[in-house]
Design an enzyme around this catalytic site. Structure first.
Site, short mmCIF file in Angstrom:
data_model
loop_
_atom_site.label_atom_id
_atom_site.label_comp_id
_atom_site.label_asym_id
_atom_site.label_seq_id
_atom_site.Cartn_x
_atom_site.Cartn_y
_atom_site.Cartn_z
N ALA A 1 0.83 -1.20 0.00
CA ALA A 1 0.00 0.00 0.00
C ALA A 1 0.87 1.26 0.00
O ALA A 1 0.53 2.26 -0.65
CB ALA A 1 -0.93 -0.01 1.21
N MET B 1 3.79 1.60 -1.37
CA MET B 1 4.24 1.77 -2.75
C MET B 1 3.09 2.24 -3.63
O MET B 1 3.23 3.16 -4.44
CB MET B 1 4.78 0.42 -3.27
CG MET B 1 5.40 0.48 -4.66
SD MET B 1 7.06 1.18 -4.65
CE MET B 1 6.74 2.80 -5.37
N GLY B 2 1.94 1.61 -3.47
CA GLY B 2 0.79 1.92 -4.31
C GLY B 2 0.28 3.33 -4.15
O GLY B 2 -0.19 3.95 -5.12
N ASP B 3 0.38 3.87 -2.96
CA ASP B 3 -0.06 5.24 -2.70
C ASP B 3 0.68 6.22 -3.60
O ASP B 3 0.08 7.09 -4.25
CB ASP B 3 0.20 5.56 -1.22
CG ASP B 3 -0.19 6.99 -0.85
OD1 ASP B 3 -1.16 7.51 -1.43
OD2 ASP B 3 0.47 7.58 0.02
N SER B 4 2.00 6.08 -3.67
CA SER B 4 2.81 6.98 -4.50
C SER B 4 2.56 6.75 -5.98
O SER B 4 2.41 7.70 -6.76
CB SER B 4 4.29 6.77 -4.19
OG SER B 4 4.58 7.11 -2.85
#
Length: 251
Positions: A139, A141-144
């Site tokens: 998450a 990583m995915g946020d960015s």
């Protein structure tokens, strides 16, 4: 053949999606584990084998001996089919077809163990390891990654003022927005079983939201971001674009 070409060919031949399982290289392409494949391998039921042999000018390829003897055939040197593996693998629904699961592709590649399978085995093992990575790391990583994709979309749409970009981005990147987006995509059965499992695992992970975000929205947002992080780390940028296109297209 890339993913689109595989799906177009399957549609062209009008194969019965209830009687086939897409396996091996073609399954890897549909799952974003490789870009292209030379042919489409499918496992079929014995009943459907007779139907295909009667409906098409099929070329015999070879005989396989396992617990019993199987024959493999080609349709126009594109679709390779056999009853071998049909009862062994159940597959999961993806793009309207049953597609071999990642762990089953790995098992098959390890069993074949040809020189050309070695690279595939390494890719799949990396894929599985990342799937088991801490959900909050995915998450994170995915946020960015998700925010970069959204910003790219907004800039490409012609917005040039920073204040307006920030205002529009909130409609996509806030926890509440991501929660609503996830609900809509789940309702439309947009995700594969594997993708849903990643979302659920992250959503159920023990975490603590900020005071400004309710716990339900936060957990759903975490699940969504974990999927984006997972897709990015496994190199499946095409699938991220599929998600972004669906979100920004208003469907």
């Amino acid at each position: 053949m890339n993913k689109k070409e595989i799906l177009d060919i399957l549609e062209k031949y009008n194969l019965n999606n209830k009687e086939i399982i897409i396996i091996s290289g073609a399954a890897m392409v549909l799952r974003g584990l490789k870009e292209k494949t030379d042919d489409i391998d499918i496992a079929i039921s014995e009943k459907y084998e007779k139907e295909l042999l009667e409906s098409f000018d099929c070329q015999f390829e070879k005989e396989i001996t396992d617990d019993k003897k199987y024959k493999t055939y080609f349709i126009d040197n594109i679709i390779n089919f056999s009853t071998h593996y049909y009862d062994k693998y159940s597959g999961e629904s993806l793009y309207g077809y049953k597609v071999q699961k990642v762990e089953d592709i790995l098992e098959l590649k390890q069993k074949l163990n040809r020189d050309k399978d070695q690279e595939a085995i390494k890719k799949i093992q990396k894929f599985i390891n990342l799937k088991n990575t801490n959900s909050l790391v995915l998450a994170y990583m995915g946020d960015s990654v998700y925010e970069v994709y959204i910003r790219k979309h907004l800039i490409s749409s012609g917005i040039t003022k920073v204040n307006e970009l920030q205002k529009e981005s909130i409609k996509f990147v806030s926890a509440k927005a991501q929660s609503e987006i996830l609900d809509k995509l789940l309702e439309k059965k947009f995700f594969s079983e594997e993708e849903e499992n990643i979302i659920k695992r992250a959503r159920n992970h023990k975490s603590h939201p900020s005071k400004s975000t309710d716990i339900i929205s936060y957990k759903k947002s975490t699940g969504f971001e974990a999927l984006i992080g997972y897709l990015y780390l496994t190199g499946n940028n095409k699938r991220i674009y599929d998600i972004i296109d669906r979100i920004t297209g208003g469907d």
